[in-house]
Design an enzyme around this catalytic site. Structure first.
Site, PDB file in Angstrom:
ATOM      1  N   ARG A 239     -19.075  82.781 -40.847  1.00 49.43           N
ATOM      2  CA  ARG A 239     -19.650  81.570 -41.428  1.00 49.43           C
ATOM      3  C   ARG A 239     -19.555  80.432 -40.408  1.00 49.43           C
ATOM      4  NH1 ARG A 239     -21.829  84.317 -44.632  1.00 49.43           N
ATOM      5  NH2 ARG A 239     -21.772  84.202 -46.918  1.00 49.43           N
ATOM      6  N   GLU A 268     -27.571  75.617 -42.069  1.00 53.73           N
ATOM      7  CA  GLU A 268     -28.477  76.767 -42.188  1.00 53.73           C
ATOM      8  C   GLU A 268     -29.420  76.537 -43.360  1.00 53.73           C
ATOM      9  OE1 GLU A 268     -26.512  80.523 -42.439  1.00 53.73           O
ATOM     10  OE2 GLU A 268     -25.256  80.141 -40.698  1.00 53.73           O
ATOM     11  N   HIS A 286     -28.640  84.104 -38.691  1.00 50.05           N
ATOM     12  CA  HIS A 286     -27.919  84.666 -39.848  1.00 50.05           C
ATOM     13  C   HIS A 286     -28.583  85.963 -40.349  1.00 50.05           C
ATOM     14  CE1 HIS A 286     -25.038  83.620 -43.337  1.00 50.05           C
ATOM     15  NE2 HIS A 286     -25.266  84.925 -43.327  1.00 50.05           N
TER      16      HIS A 286
HETATM   17  C1  8YV Z   1     -26.414  87.960 -46.240  1.00 53.94           C
HETATM   18  C2  8YV Z   1     -23.981  87.164 -45.779  1.00 53.94           C
HETATM   19  O1  8YV Z   1     -27.523  88.050 -45.443  1.00 53.94           O
HETATM   20  O2  8YV Z   1     -23.219  88.772 -47.325  1.00 53.94           O
HETATM   21  C3  8YV Z   1     -23.036  87.686 -46.804  1.00 53.94           C
HETATM   22  O3  8YV Z   1     -22.045  86.983 -47.099  1.00 53.94           O
HETATM   23  O4  8YV Z   1     -23.761  86.159 -45.218  1.00 53.94           O
HETATM   24  C4  8YV Z   1     -25.209  87.915 -45.376  1.00 53.94           C
HETATM   25  O5  8YV Z   1     -24.865  89.229 -45.153  1.00 53.94           O
HETATM   26  C5  8YV Z   1     -26.646  86.920 -47.228  1.00 53.94           C
HETATM   27  O6  8YV Z   1     -25.540  86.339 -47.759  1.00 53.94           O
HETATM   28  C6  8YV Z   1     -27.515  87.491 -48.302  1.00 53.94           C
HETATM   29  O7  8YV Z   1     -27.397  86.784 -49.465  1.00 53.94           O
END
Ligand code: 8YV
Length: 319
Positions: A239, A268, A286
């Site tokens: 993150r 983001e 991301h």
């Molecule tokens: C996803 C992510 O693309 O799973 C997570 O926490 O950050 C990523 O893998 C995204 O969150 C999909 O909602």
């Protein structure tokens, strides 16, 4: 029996949407725009369940305005920093996530970022692509070798361990910081550090794999970056909140940090425009879990959680 009414906020994989349409009275955001606070609040009156992504923000303020219909938020993500868990739980709303299934895809992307940052992927691609490659020398684009180097991993959960497995394949010496030491069968020879500072001192390469919490915000700040060995390479697929971006730019400018590979940013979508001036910062938008196989697996895992919930069972990934 009437099917539970489900809102899927983003365009998930085709297989996921087909299964959801079969089993639920489903509404899908085909325009694929992030759900706004107003839409989430309205959705809480119209739906029994929501499958959101990390792009929908369930803040305490939003959740306080929820109607009583919504029963479960089945996240299509492993990270849940976009959800105020106490607020949701306080409203009696179940929350689930999608662990395990995205660990390999995310670890693969961390490897890509580490290798790309270490070996001038941005500058190298640019010089060939633009036709500016007009000479060659043994001193040209000399990078930092990964094989045999020490890798520090912060957060040895599922993704951290998947990354360690891949790093082992590159002959790296694995060091890690985690809240607790792993059992030997999971550590597989990785050296445990019981504090981040000790880990940073040996991290020729550093990869972040811990969740974003108030405690980990700006974990990599000026002081922590200074503890890295000179010329370290930093990778972040976790993150953006974990890195003080201004401090990282200074460390890149001074050369204390030789390069960075970033898939996550404080802002983001968008990222940090100030990073663009540095070709030793290799960036992606991301996409850690963005493989076909993993998108299907994430969608199915979210649906498995919903199915269990509406069958009166405890969902596997209930938080
Ligand atoms: C996803 C992510 O693309 O799973 C997570 O926490 O950050 C990523 O893998 C995204 O969150 C999909 O909602």
């Amino acid at each position: 029996m009437t099917k539970p009414r489900l809102w899927i906020t983003r365009r998930l994989s085709d297989a996921t949407l087909e299964r959801a349409a079969r089993d639920y009275d489903v509404v899908i955001n085909h325009d694929d725009q992030p759900g706004t606070a107003e839409q989430l609040i309205a959705g809480s009156a119209d739906f029994d369940a929501i499958i959101p992504c990390h792009s929908e923000h369930f803040s305490a303020d939003v959740v306080a305005q929820f109607a009583n219909r919504l029963k479960i938020v089945a996240n299509h993500s492993v990270g849940v920093d976009h959800c105020n868990l106490p607020a949701l739980k306080g409203r009696g709303i179940a929350v689930t996530n999608t662990p395990d299934v995205l660990s390999d895809a995310t670890a693969e992307l961390a490897m890509l970022l580490m290798l790309g940052a270490a070996r001038h992927a941005v500058a190298g691609d640019k010089i060939v692509r633009t036709g500016a490659w007009d000479s060659w020398s043994p001193a040209f684009m000399v990078g930092k070798q990964v094989t045999g180097a020490r890798i520090g991993i912060i957060g040895m959960g599922r993704v951290g361990r998947a990354f360690a497995t891949k790093a082992r394949g590159f002959g790296m010496e694995i060091h890690y910081y985690n809240r607790s030491e792993l059992p030997a069968d999971q550590a597989q020879g990785a050296v445990y550090h019981d504090n981040v500072e000790s880990l940073l001192g040996v991290a020729d390469f550093l990869s972040l794999h811990c969740p974003a919490t108030p405690e980990t915000t700006d974990l990599m700040n000026t002081e922590q970056l200074a503890l890295l060995p000179l010329g370290a390479v930093i990778v972040n697929t976790a993150r953006g909140a974990l890195v003080d971006e201004d401090a990282l730019i200074i460390a890149i400018k001074t050369g204390h940090v030789a390069a960075a590979g970033l898939d996550c940013f404080k802002t983001e979508p968008g990222g940090n425009p100030a990073f663009a001036a540095y070709e030793n910062i290799f960036m992606l938008p991301h996409i850690g879990s963005a493989t076909r196989q993993t998108r299907d697996a994430m969608g199915f895992r979210a649906l498995d959680n919903l199915d269990a919930f509406f069958a009166g069972k405890t969902p596997r990934d209930l938080l």
